[in-house]
Design a protein around this motif. Sequence first.
Motif, PDB file in Angstrom:
ATOM      1  N   MET A  72     -34.224 -79.829 -20.233  1.00  0.00           N
ATOM      2  CA  MET A  72     -35.108 -80.947 -20.549  1.00  0.00           C
ATOM      3  C   MET A  72     -36.373 -80.526 -21.296  1.00  0.00           C
ATOM      4  O   MET A  72     -37.088 -81.367 -21.846  1.00  0.00           O
ATOM      5  CB  MET A  72     -35.555 -81.657 -19.255  1.00  0.00           C
ATOM      6  CG  MET A  72     -34.466 -82.370 -18.508  1.00  0.00           C
ATOM      7  SD  MET A  72     -35.128 -83.067 -16.977  1.00  0.00           S
ATOM      8  CE  MET A  72     -36.569 -83.943 -17.569  1.00  0.00           C
ATOM      9  N   VAL A  75     -41.415 -79.942 -17.961  1.00  0.00           N
ATOM     10  CA  VAL A  75     -41.345 -81.204 -17.191  1.00  0.00           C
ATOM     11  C   VAL A  75     -42.712 -81.567 -16.613  1.00  0.00           C
ATOM     12  O   VAL A  75     -42.803 -82.273 -15.610  1.00  0.00           O
ATOM     13  CB  VAL A  75     -40.305 -81.079 -16.052  1.00  0.00           C
ATOM     14  CG1 VAL A  75     -38.910 -80.916 -16.610  1.00  0.00           C
ATOM     15  CG2 VAL A  75     -40.657 -79.918 -15.116  1.00  0.00           C
ATOM     16  N   VAL A  78     -43.340 -85.318 -16.305  1.00  0.00           N
ATOM     17  CA  VAL A  78     -42.530 -85.887 -15.223  1.00  0.00           C
ATOM     18  C   VAL A  78     -43.160 -85.569 -13.875  1.00  0.00           C
ATOM     19  O   VAL A  78     -43.224 -86.413 -12.980  1.00  0.00           O
ATOM     20  CB  VAL A  78     -41.087 -85.339 -15.279  1.00  0.00           C
ATOM     21  CG1 VAL A  78     -40.265 -85.880 -14.106  1.00  0.00           C
ATOM     22  CG2 VAL A  78     -40.426 -85.709 -16.595  1.00  0.00           C
ATOM     23  N   TYR A 114     -39.957 -90.587 -10.373  1.00  0.00           N
ATOM     24  CA  TYR A 114     -40.048 -90.533 -11.828  1.00  0.00           C
ATOM     25  C   TYR A 114     -38.879 -91.296 -12.444  1.00  0.00           C
ATOM     26  O   TYR A 114     -37.883 -91.597 -11.780  1.00  0.00           O
ATOM     27  CB  TYR A 114     -40.054 -89.069 -12.315  1.00  0.00           C
ATOM     28  CG  TYR A 114     -38.960 -88.212 -11.722  1.00  0.00           C
ATOM     29  CD1 TYR A 114     -37.659 -88.249 -12.226  1.00  0.00           C
ATOM     30  CD2 TYR A 114     -39.222 -87.373 -10.636  1.00  0.00           C
ATOM     31  CE1 TYR A 114     -36.659 -87.473 -11.674  1.00  0.00           C
ATOM     32  CE2 TYR A 114     -38.222 -86.593 -10.082  1.00  0.00           C
ATOM     33  CZ  TYR A 114     -36.945 -86.649 -10.600  1.00  0.00           C
ATOM     34  OH  TYR A 114     -35.950 -85.885 -10.051  1.00  0.00           O
ATOM     35  N   TYR A 117     -34.293 -92.222 -16.864  1.00  0.00           N
ATOM     36  CA  TYR A 117     -33.701 -92.297 -18.208  1.00  0.00           C
ATOM     37  C   TYR A 117     -33.827 -90.971 -18.960  1.00  0.00           C
ATOM     38  O   TYR A 117     -32.899 -90.530 -19.631  1.00  0.00           O
ATOM     39  CB  TYR A 117     -34.360 -93.430 -18.998  1.00  0.00           C
ATOM     40  CG  TYR A 117     -33.748 -93.644 -20.351  1.00  0.00           C
ATOM     41  CD1 TYR A 117     -32.498 -94.270 -20.485  1.00  0.00           C
ATOM     42  CD2 TYR A 117     -34.398 -93.209 -21.505  1.00  0.00           C
ATOM     43  CE1 TYR A 117     -31.925 -94.455 -21.731  1.00  0.00           C
ATOM     44  CE2 TYR A 117     -33.833 -93.387 -22.753  1.00  0.00           C
ATOM     45  CZ  TYR A 117     -32.596 -94.007 -22.857  1.00  0.00           C
ATOM     46  OH  TYR A 117     -32.024 -94.180 -24.101  1.00  0.00           O
ATOM     47  N   HIS A 118     -35.001 -90.324 -18.832  1.00  0.00           N
ATOM     48  CA  HIS A 118     -35.232 -89.085 -19.574  1.00  0.00           C
ATOM     49  C   HIS A 118     -35.106 -87.841 -18.692  1.00  0.00           C
ATOM     50  O   HIS A 118     -35.559 -86.762 -19.086  1.00  0.00           O
ATOM     51  CB  HIS A 118     -36.630 -89.106 -20.204  1.00  0.00           C
ATOM     52  CG  HIS A 118     -36.809 -90.177 -21.222  1.00  0.00           C
ATOM     53  ND1 HIS A 118     -36.167 -90.172 -22.445  1.00  0.00           N
ATOM     54  CD2 HIS A 118     -37.540 -91.328 -21.198  1.00  0.00           C
ATOM     55  CE1 HIS A 118     -36.499 -91.241 -23.131  1.00  0.00           C
ATOM     56  NE2 HIS A 118     -37.333 -91.963 -22.400  1.00  0.00           N
ATOM     57  N   THR A 119     -34.495 -87.972 -17.532  1.00  0.00           N
ATOM     58  CA  THR A 119     -34.312 -86.821 -16.638  1.00  0.00           C
ATOM     59  C   THR A 119     -32.836 -86.625 -16.357  1.00  0.00           C
ATOM     60  O   THR A 119     -31.994 -87.402 -16.822  1.00  0.00           O
ATOM     61  CB  THR A 119     -35.066 -87.035 -15.311  1.00  0.00           C
ATOM     62  OG1 THR A 119     -34.578 -88.221 -14.671  1.00  0.00           O
ATOM     63  CG2 THR A 119     -36.565 -87.182 -15.558  1.00  0.00           C
ATOM     64  N   ASN A 120     -32.525 -85.575 -15.582  1.00  0.00           N
ATOM     65  CA  ASN A 120     -31.118 -85.309 -15.287  1.00  0.00           C
ATOM     66  C   ASN A 120     -30.948 -84.799 -13.854  1.00  0.00           C
ATOM     67  O   ASN A 120     -31.917 -84.678 -13.101  1.00  0.00           O
ATOM     68  CB  ASN A 120     -30.535 -84.307 -16.292  1.00  0.00           C
ATOM     69  CG  ASN A 120     -31.325 -82.995 -16.290  1.00  0.00           C
ATOM     70  OD1 ASN A 120     -32.003 -82.654 -15.316  1.00  0.00           O
ATOM     71  ND2 ASN A 120     -31.228 -82.247 -17.395  1.00  0.00           N
TER      72      ASN A 120
END
Length: 206
Positions: A72, A75, A78, A114, A117-120
């Motif tokens: 990513m 972070v 985040v 958090y 959508y933009h994390t995994n």
Amino acid sequence: MAEQIFPTKGNLMNAKKSLALSQLGYELLDRKRNILIRELMSLVDDAKGLRGSIEEAYSEAYTALQRAQLTMGIVEQVAQAVPVDNSVEVKYRSVMGVELPKVTIKKKKLKISYGLYHTNDELDYAYYCFDRVKQLTAVLAEVENSIYRLAIAVKKTQSRANALKNIMIPKFQGVVKFISDSLEEKEREDFSRLKVIKLQKSKKNV
């Protein structure tokens, strides 16, 4: 010091009382010291196991964070979305007069704070790992602080017990012996004096 005390029965009684109190105090302090040492050794064993667990937990958490950052990028933004944790509570329990901390973390379901959508999954796992680190750190903090407090208490108790055993008890034993010996000597002198007086009286009556 014994020579400075006037040898009377009253002083002998007071010295015996002081000796008895010193001996009782030593017994109580010795018992307290033994209880504190048992508690201390038990916590030392717990700390050894916890340190191993927390090292593994930190290693796993930082490895998971590195993986998340590889997939990513940094972070930091985040991380700013994660709220400050105010769930740690510290209470105290008493062991032989020593206040030991009891650290607890309010149990609650771990929530992702958090955006997804933009994390995994890698970041989610790192988040989970650091939550476990937090739990273990709280427990270790409780144990290590308790060990520190107990170690100080054992040292103070040992010092007081030694003072009674090596200074106060011998002192009062010496006082009791001095007064007892002095009173016995006085009784012998009085007895001898009475014998002489009786002998003189008997000679006069003859």
